[in-house]
Design an enzyme around this catalytic site. Structure first.
Site, PDB file in Angstrom:
ATOM      1  N   SER A 129      84.033  65.953  51.571  1.00 56.51           N
ATOM      2  CA  SER A 129      84.941  65.213  50.696  1.00 56.51           C
ATOM      3  C   SER A 129      85.073  63.744  51.097  1.00 56.51           C
ATOM      4  O   SER A 129      85.343  62.898  50.249  1.00 56.51           O
ATOM      5  CB  SER A 129      86.328  65.878  50.708  1.00 56.51           C
ATOM      6  OG  SER A 129      86.260  67.194  50.206  1.00 56.51           O
ATOM      7  N   GLY A 164      72.059  71.412  45.864  1.00 59.09           N
ATOM      8  CA  GLY A 164      71.493  72.253  44.819  1.00 59.09           C
ATOM      9  C   GLY A 164      70.159  71.717  44.332  1.00 59.09           C
ATOM     10  O   GLY A 164      69.946  70.518  44.237  1.00 59.09           O
ATOM     11  N   GLU A 199      82.630  69.941  44.272  1.00 55.36           N
ATOM     12  CA  GLU A 199      83.177  68.860  43.442  1.00 55.36           C
ATOM     13  C   GLU A 199      84.595  68.499  43.883  1.00 55.36           C
ATOM     14  O   GLU A 199      85.414  68.047  43.094  1.00 55.36           O
ATOM     15  CB  GLU A 199      83.174  69.243  41.964  1.00 55.36           C
ATOM     16  CG  GLU A 199      81.792  69.387  41.372  1.00 55.36           C
ATOM     17  CD  GLU A 199      81.014  68.076  41.375  1.00 55.36           C
ATOM     18  OE1 GLU A 199      81.598  67.019  41.125  1.00 55.36           O
ATOM     19  OE2 GLU A 199      79.803  68.118  41.659  1.00 55.36           O
TER      20      GLU A 199
END
Length: 483
Positions: free
Chosen positions: A152, A185, A435
């Site tokens: 983060s 990813g 996210e």
């Protein structure tokens, strides 16, 4: 065929229930039903595209690739939606969430994160170079932000991009183990390129001062050749089996002095010329950083839509099962539907009501996002950033709890893999983390609210307090005439 007394009584009870036309509610809730029909028909009439519970990691990844290409062949191109119609893009994410969450996430990585970063952080030259190949999945890509030691806290990323003025190239390098890009990813098998977030460093005009660090920026970095081999200086490892989403090929990437052209900087918010001179229309590093991350808010909007889709699907499964399953009942009478028991209603009806609430909240967020992208209004950007953070955190946490309740409400049958509730619970769990970790996101919302309160009380203590109370009372005492 003769019916027993119990069957006759049960049939009469069902016929006595109020009639409800679901089409009326469906048309009210959903103005993009044709896309849903197109997506679901694709998988309904091609059952070989459906993901079974027994697939290995490798088989699941291959299935998701096949599913994604089938969507493209059907004329459903997520990048086109992301570029031209955000509402359709987020609606597609909600639809795909109930086909296979791995497919939804894979699509999001390819089109919202990799494709979206190129479109939103780059300029026209980058669009011309990459758009068609990204859209057609000829150029699978990655969003290489998260590092082993930094998730983060994006501002503290360690990967470096140093300009070599003599060759007009960026040198992308992983300085230590903690800076390895992790959980990326599309990296383990498919990724041919990546948007790499790295610290932009250029030689100082003062030859004695060394390098000047301008903070985190985004660069397009090739990863593999056409044969799928890693390019020189690129090292990729498979993150292996995960708790869920095993159809997504997450990998770890290390860069060892990889050279890319200077033009590979996604330069919407900052440019660097051949001499190494850095320039930006935004005057401070904090404003550039905020603008860069602000363009990526769509990822949280997409996760919110996908999570709402999962909630709708799980609640539908549990309520349908509870309506059909019968247990116990009065002596000499038909058994009673499980859904008629108050204990089951107390479990499932609040979930159903909240699903409707989150449906409308999600639609509101999407509409605000569309307005924000259209107007570029600074206040709207701030509102969408805060709302997407808070709604993503609340929705994903609520849905995760709801999945366990729905599984339990279906008893032993809910534990069968074919009924999907267990897999949905495992796949969806990470929605609370990526996210933006939910705890961190809620702290961001808190900061925004405190900032707003500070602005309300700006000025002399007495007058600002009176002004705030006046606004508060006015908002609470709104008279609505009786009809």
């Amino acid at each position: 065929m003769l019916l027993s007394r119990e069957d006759t009584a049960a049939g009469a009870a069902v016929r006595s229930l109020p009639r409800f036309d679901p089409y009326i509610m469906e048309t009210y809730l959903d103005d993009l039903r044709e896309m849903k029909r197109q997506v679901y028909d694709l998988f309904k009439y091609n059952p070989e595209l459906l993901t079974g519970p027994e697939l290995s990691k490798e088989e699941h990844r291959a299935m998701v690739r096949t599913q994604l290409r089938a969507l493209l062949k059907e004329g459903i191109n997520p990048l086109t939606f992301f570029d031209r119609d955000y509402k359709k893009y987020f609606y597609l994410a909600e639809c795909l969430s109930m086909v296979d969450l791995s497919l939804m996430v894979k699509s999001g990585v390819q089109y919202s994160l990799w494709g979206g970063s190129v479109l939103n952080l780059g300029t026209e030259q980058h669009r011309r170079a990459y758009y068609d190949d990204i859209g057609a999945f000829r150029l699978p890509g990655c969003f290489a932000m998260t590092e082993l030691k930094h998730g983060s806290n994006v501002a503290a990323l360690q990967t470096e991009a140093v300009l070599d003025v003599s060759t007009d190239e960026w040198v992308i390098n992983t300085p230590d183990e903690g800076a390895i890009k992790w959980w990326i990813g599309n990296a383990a098998e498919d990724g041919k390129a990546a948007t790499v977030f790295a610290r932009l460093k250029v030689p100082s005009q003062d030859s004695q001062a060394g390098l000047v660090d301008h903070g985190v920026h985004a660069f397009v970095v090739p990863l593999r050749d056409e044969a799928g081999r890693c390019l020189p200086g690129v090292e990729i490892h498979d993150c292996g089996y995960k708790v869920g989403l095993n159809g997504v090929d997450n990998g770890a990437i290390r860069f060892s002095h990889v050279r890319v052209p200077r033009m590979n900087l996604l330069d919407r918010f900052a440019t660097v010329d051949k001499s190494g001179r850095y320039s930006s229309p935004l005057t401070s590093e904090s404003r550039r950083f905020a603008a860069t991350l602000g363009e990526l808010t769509g990822g949280r909007v997409g996760l919110t839509c996908g999570s709402v889709g999962v909630l709708k699907g799980a609640v539908t499964i549990a309520i349908r099962y509870s309506a059909g399953r019968q247990q116990f009942g009065p002596p000499d009478s038909a058994e009673v539907s499980v859904l008629d028991y108050q204990s089951t209603q107390l479990k499932l009806m609040p979930l159903l009501a909240t699903a409707y609430c989150l449906h409308f909240a999600k639609d509101h967020l999407v509409n605000l996002y569309v307005d924000m992208k259209r107007t570029k209004d600074a206040l709207l950007v701030e509102e969408v950033h805060s709302l997407s953070a808070g709604l993503k955190a609340y929705t994903t946490a609520f849905t995760q709890d709801a999945l366990s309740i729905c599984r339990e409400a279906c008893g032993g049958h809910g534990y069968a893999a074919i009924n999907r509730l267990g897999q949905l619970r495992s796949d969806h769990d990470i929605f609370q983390t990526f996210e933006g970790d939910n705890t961190v996101l809620l702290q961001q919302v808190t900061g925004t609210l405190l900032k707003g309160y500070r602005a309300r009380f700006k000025g002399a203590p007495l007058s600002s307090t009176f002004s705030y109370l006046k606004q508060y009372v006015a908002s609470e005492l709104v008279w609505t005439p009786y009809e």
